[in-house]
Structure formats: structure tokens, C-alpha cells
Design a protein around this motif. Structure first.
Motif, PDB file in Angstrom:
ATOM      1  N   LEU A   9      -5.055  -3.862   7.463  1.00  0.00           N
ATOM      2  CA  LEU A   9      -6.235  -3.884   6.610  1.00  0.00           C
ATOM      3  C   LEU A   9      -6.625  -2.485   6.167  1.00  0.00           C
ATOM      4  O   LEU A   9      -7.028  -2.267   5.028  1.00  0.00           O
ATOM      5  N   SER A  12      -4.345  -1.437   3.452  1.00  0.00           N
ATOM      6  CA  SER A  12      -4.698  -2.159   2.224  1.00  0.00           C
ATOM      7  C   SER A  12      -5.942  -1.578   1.583  1.00  0.00           C
ATOM      8  O   SER A  12      -6.037  -1.467   0.360  1.00  0.00           O
ATOM      9  N   LEU A  13      -6.933  -1.188   2.399  1.00  0.00           N
ATOM     10  CA  LEU A  13      -8.134  -0.560   1.873  1.00  0.00           C
ATOM     11  C   LEU A  13      -7.796   0.742   1.160  1.00  0.00           C
ATOM     12  O   LEU A  13      -8.354   1.059   0.109  1.00  0.00           O
ATOM     13  N   LEU A  16      -6.366  -0.066  -2.211  1.00  0.00           N
ATOM     14  CA  LEU A  16      -7.419  -0.437  -3.146  1.00  0.00           C
ATOM     15  C   LEU A  16      -8.151   0.788  -3.651  1.00  0.00           C
ATOM     16  O   LEU A  16      -8.509   0.878  -4.830  1.00  0.00           O
ATOM     17  N   TYR A  68      -7.091  -7.396  -7.616  1.00  0.00           N
ATOM     18  CA  TYR A  68      -6.949  -7.137  -6.185  1.00  0.00           C
ATOM     19  C   TYR A  68      -8.331  -7.199  -5.545  1.00  0.00           C
ATOM     20  O   TYR A  68      -9.287  -6.641  -6.089  1.00  0.00           O
ATOM     21  N   LEU A  70     -10.985  -7.456  -1.877  1.00  0.00           N
ATOM     22  CA  LEU A  70     -11.315  -7.337  -0.465  1.00  0.00           C
ATOM     23  C   LEU A  70     -12.547  -8.198  -0.229  1.00  0.00           C
ATOM     24  O   LEU A  70     -13.564  -8.055  -0.922  1.00  0.00           O
ATOM     25  N   ILE A 102      -7.745  -9.270   2.642  1.00  0.00           N
ATOM     26  CA  ILE A 102      -7.279  -8.517   1.479  1.00  0.00           C
ATOM     27  C   ILE A 102      -6.310  -9.404   0.715  1.00  0.00           C
ATOM     28  O   ILE A 102      -5.519 -10.140   1.329  1.00  0.00           O
ATOM     29  N   ASP A 120      -4.880 -14.558   0.155  1.00  0.00           N
ATOM     30  CA  ASP A 120      -5.426 -13.498   1.004  1.00  0.00           C
ATOM     31  C   ASP A 120      -4.754 -13.524   2.368  1.00  0.00           C
ATOM     32  O   ASP A 120      -4.341 -14.576   2.863  1.00  0.00           O
TER      33      ASP A 120
END
Length: 225
Positions: A9, A12-13, A16, A68, A70, A102, A120
């Protein structure tokens, strides 16, 4: 497993964040209403549906072809049900459930009314703490145990939705999804007798959990040209 999911995660953050710096179009929003299934508690059958309001939010980057996103959700609610076990009666207590995911959305057209599909991946934590009533057949008396169950693990969540944009800066969305939930379960009970006997068990679980509808608002920030 938990550490690996959280690392995924965080990566992934970061991705983003990089995309948001290169593209000025993004959205923030919240869930106004949700109707969904909670993970099962002990021998609960059928699984319980609940309704919640203002239980989560989202951050989304519009990359034109694919969005994309979250998302996060937090629920804390009292529940009660009859357990599907021998001599058990009523279970009641409080459940805490949160998830962070995500993923992406793919719009199916470019009009003001947009159907879309999404997928997700994320982490979900579920904890129930309460009391379980049952009958001791040997002594023919009613007893109450303290009980705590904890689940945490991976979720895979496909979804279908529709988004209506009456004005450029605001959208209303409705979405249905299900979670394929792979979790580690731990159950702890404390018998309310003279010895106050404590027992603990653990297991791996797999569940299909439905979220038939979530309705919310999105606010679009930045240029959409």
C-alpha cells in the motif's frame, strides 16, 4: 502477511503521488451511504448486512483512460445475532471494521452519465468484542462467556458503478462490489465460571463479502480539459 500488505500500500501511495504531480486532474470524495456485509463472527450464519452513513472517503487521479484511486472505510457498530452452534443463544457486542484499498476505474464512455468497472486490492481488519450466552447442559444453567475475534488480511475487490456529473466540479456515484477476503482469524474466549478459563484458537479463512450499494459524492479539483 500484514507487513507485506502495508508495504504494498505504501508503494502504491507513492505511485499515486508521482502521478498526481504529473497530472493536475484529481478528485476527493466520501461515502454518504453503504449497505454491506460484515465478515462472519464465529459460527454466524447467515452473514449480517448493515447500513452505515459517512463511513469512508476516496482520493482519485484522473488519467483520462483509467482513473487510479485510493479508498478507505471505518465502521464501528453494535451488533447482535443468534450463533449457529450447539447450545449457544445470543451473541452481542461491538464490531470494528476498517479497510484501505488501492485500485483503478475504467470509464465505459465520456458523457455526464458514466458507467464504469473497477478493481481494488487492499488490507482489511475486523474485530468483534462482546458476550456469548449459552446453556450448560450438565448443570442446566445459563452462562455467559466473554469473546473476542480478530481477522486481518488481503482483499481483492471487483466493482461496477455509475457516476453522474451534473456540473463539472461535482459527481454523484453509486457502486456495488464484493470482497474476496483472505484473513487470519484469532478467537479468544474467557469462560465466566469460578476458574475464568481462557481459550484461544486461530485459523485461516476465505470469505466472499457483498457490498450491494455504496452511494457518495466526488469533488473534482484541477483542470479537466
Amino acid at each position: 502477511m500484514k507487513q507485506g500488505l502495508l508495504s504494498l500500500l505504501f508503494v502504491s501511495l507513492f505511485t499515486l503521488n508521482v502521478r498526481s504531480q504529473s497530472n493536475s486532474t484529481y478528485s476527493i470524495g466520501f461515502n454518504a451511504f453503504s449497505y454491506l456485509q460484515l465478515p462472519g463472527i464465529e459460527n454466524q450464519d447467515p452473514l449480517k448486512y448493515i447500513t452505515t452513513k459517512f463511513n469512508g472517503g476516496l482520493f482519485k487521479i484522473d488519467d483520462r483512460q483509467i482513473n487510479y484511486r485510493l479508498t478507505g472505510r471505518f465502521i464501528e457498530q453494535s451488533v447482535d445475532f443468534k450463533s449457529n452452534c450447539i447450545n449457544c443463544n445470543l451473541i452481542n457486542g461491538k464490531v470494528t471494521d476498517y479497510a484501505i484499498k488501492i485500485g483503478f476505474e475504467k470509464n465505459l464512455n465520456y458523457s455526464n452519465i458514466q458507467p464504469y468497472f473497477a478493481f481494488d486490492i487492499g488490507y482489511r481488519y475486523n474485530r468483534f468484542k462482546g458476550l456469548r450466552d449459552f446453556i450448560d447442559l450438565q448443570r442446566t444453567i445459563a452462562l455467559t462467556d466473554q469473546m473476542e475475534t480478530i481477522k486481518n488480511g488481503l482483499t481483492l475487490s471487483p466493482a461496477l458503478g455509475i457516476r453522474i456529473t451534473p456540473v463539472e466540479q461535482l459527481s454523484i456515484f453509486a457502486e456495488g462490489s464484493f470482497d474476496l477476503y483472505f484473513s487470519h482469524l484469532r478467537i479468544q474466549t474467557v469462560a465466566q465460571n469460578t476458574a475464568a478459563q481462557r481459550t484461544e484458537t486461530s485459523a485461516s479463512k476465505k470469505e466472499f463479502l457483498l457490498s450491494p450499494v455504496t452511494v457518495g459524492l466526488q469533488f473534482h479539483l484541477g483542470s479537466r480539459n
